[in-house]
Write a protein that holds these residues in place. Sequence first.
Motif, PDB file in Angstrom:
ATOM      1  N   ARG A  42      38.744  34.166  32.633  1.00  0.00           N
ATOM      2  CA  ARG A  42      39.149  33.511  33.873  1.00  0.00           C
ATOM      3  C   ARG A  42      39.235  32.000  33.683  1.00  0.00           C
ATOM      4  NH1 ARG A  42      36.019  34.690  39.413  1.00  0.00           N
ATOM      5  NH2 ARG A  42      35.313  36.315  38.040  1.00  0.00           N
ATOM      6  N   ARG A  45      42.316  31.036  31.720  1.00  0.00           N
ATOM      7  CA  ARG A  45      43.537  31.064  32.535  1.00  0.00           C
ATOM      8  C   ARG A  45      43.639  29.820  33.419  1.00  0.00           C
ATOM      9  NH1 ARG A  45      42.164  36.552  32.938  1.00  0.00           N
ATOM     10  NH2 ARG A  45      41.184  36.204  34.954  1.00  0.00           N
ATOM     11  N   THR A  48      44.508  26.825  31.141  1.00  0.00           N
ATOM     12  CA  THR A  48      45.897  26.967  30.708  1.00  0.00           C
ATOM     13  C   THR A  48      46.863  26.588  31.827  1.00  0.00           C
ATOM     14  OG1 THR A  48      45.295  28.688  29.123  1.00  0.00           O
ATOM     15  CG2 THR A  48      47.599  28.597  29.786  1.00  0.00           C
ATOM     16  N   THR A  74      44.156  24.133  25.256  1.00  0.00           N
ATOM     17  CA  THR A  74      43.136  25.017  25.834  1.00  0.00           C
ATOM     18  C   THR A  74      42.062  25.333  24.793  1.00  0.00           C
ATOM     19  OG1 THR A  74      44.767  25.957  27.355  1.00  0.00           O
ATOM     20  CG2 THR A  74      42.736  27.209  27.019  1.00  0.00           C
ATOM     21  N   GLU A 114      47.559  32.793  42.513  1.00  0.00           N
ATOM     22  CA  GLU A 114      46.745  32.853  41.294  1.00  0.00           C
ATOM     23  C   GLU A 114      47.073  31.626  40.443  1.00  0.00           C
ATOM     24  OE1 GLU A 114      44.485  35.148  40.289  1.00  0.00           O
ATOM     25  OE2 GLU A 114      44.704  36.316  42.129  1.00  0.00           O
ATOM     26  N   HIS A 116      47.824  31.176  37.325  1.00  0.00           N
ATOM     27  CA  HIS A 116      48.985  31.264  36.437  1.00  0.00           C
ATOM     28  C   HIS A 116      50.304  31.319  37.206  1.00  0.00           C
ATOM     29  CE1 HIS A 116      48.136  35.492  37.331  1.00  0.00           C
ATOM     30  NE2 HIS A 116      49.402  35.726  37.051  1.00  0.00           N
TER      31      HIS A 116
END
Length: 176
Positions: A42, A45, A48, A74, A114, A116
């Motif tokens: 998590r 993500r 990123t 990252t 979310e 991403h």
Amino acid sequence: MPTRRQFLKVGLASGAVLAGAGWLALRGGRVPAAGYGWLDARAARIVTAIVPAVLAGALPEAPVARKQAIGEATAAFDRAISGLSPAVQEEIAQLFSLLGLAAGRFIVAGVRSEWHEATPEELHAFLRRWRESRFGLLRAGYQALTQLIQAAWYGSPASWERIGYPGPPSLESRPA
């Protein structure tokens, strides 16, 4: 129009739900994601998703090179956190636990989708709100995220050519 009493009840109930969800998320323990030493899936993500907003203009434009640079940043962020004290690592873990919850992401970060799927505008607005917040805790979270990402990127050889840095000097010993 809600009354003051209703507003307070909803606020308290929302705070209790968020606190309970955060406690459950932290209680579950962290397991680093594949390829990382500290970041769980998590948190990886989230980082990123945030890297392009923090490094706007510094990343390559070509899609393949951009994706690779984001991955390198990252990974370098992960290495940087791995070198911090356990107390600081715990604080960052709590930050990612909060941002990883849908309610935390929406209420505290103002990001509806979310991570991403968040648009660049949403991410820039999130960072701006935290940078300019009247709450020191949010400003500290902004500083932690952005400074670690920037240090991770500019400390990486992948960024040096873009900024004209030839790299560190060679430490080869010279004969006397």
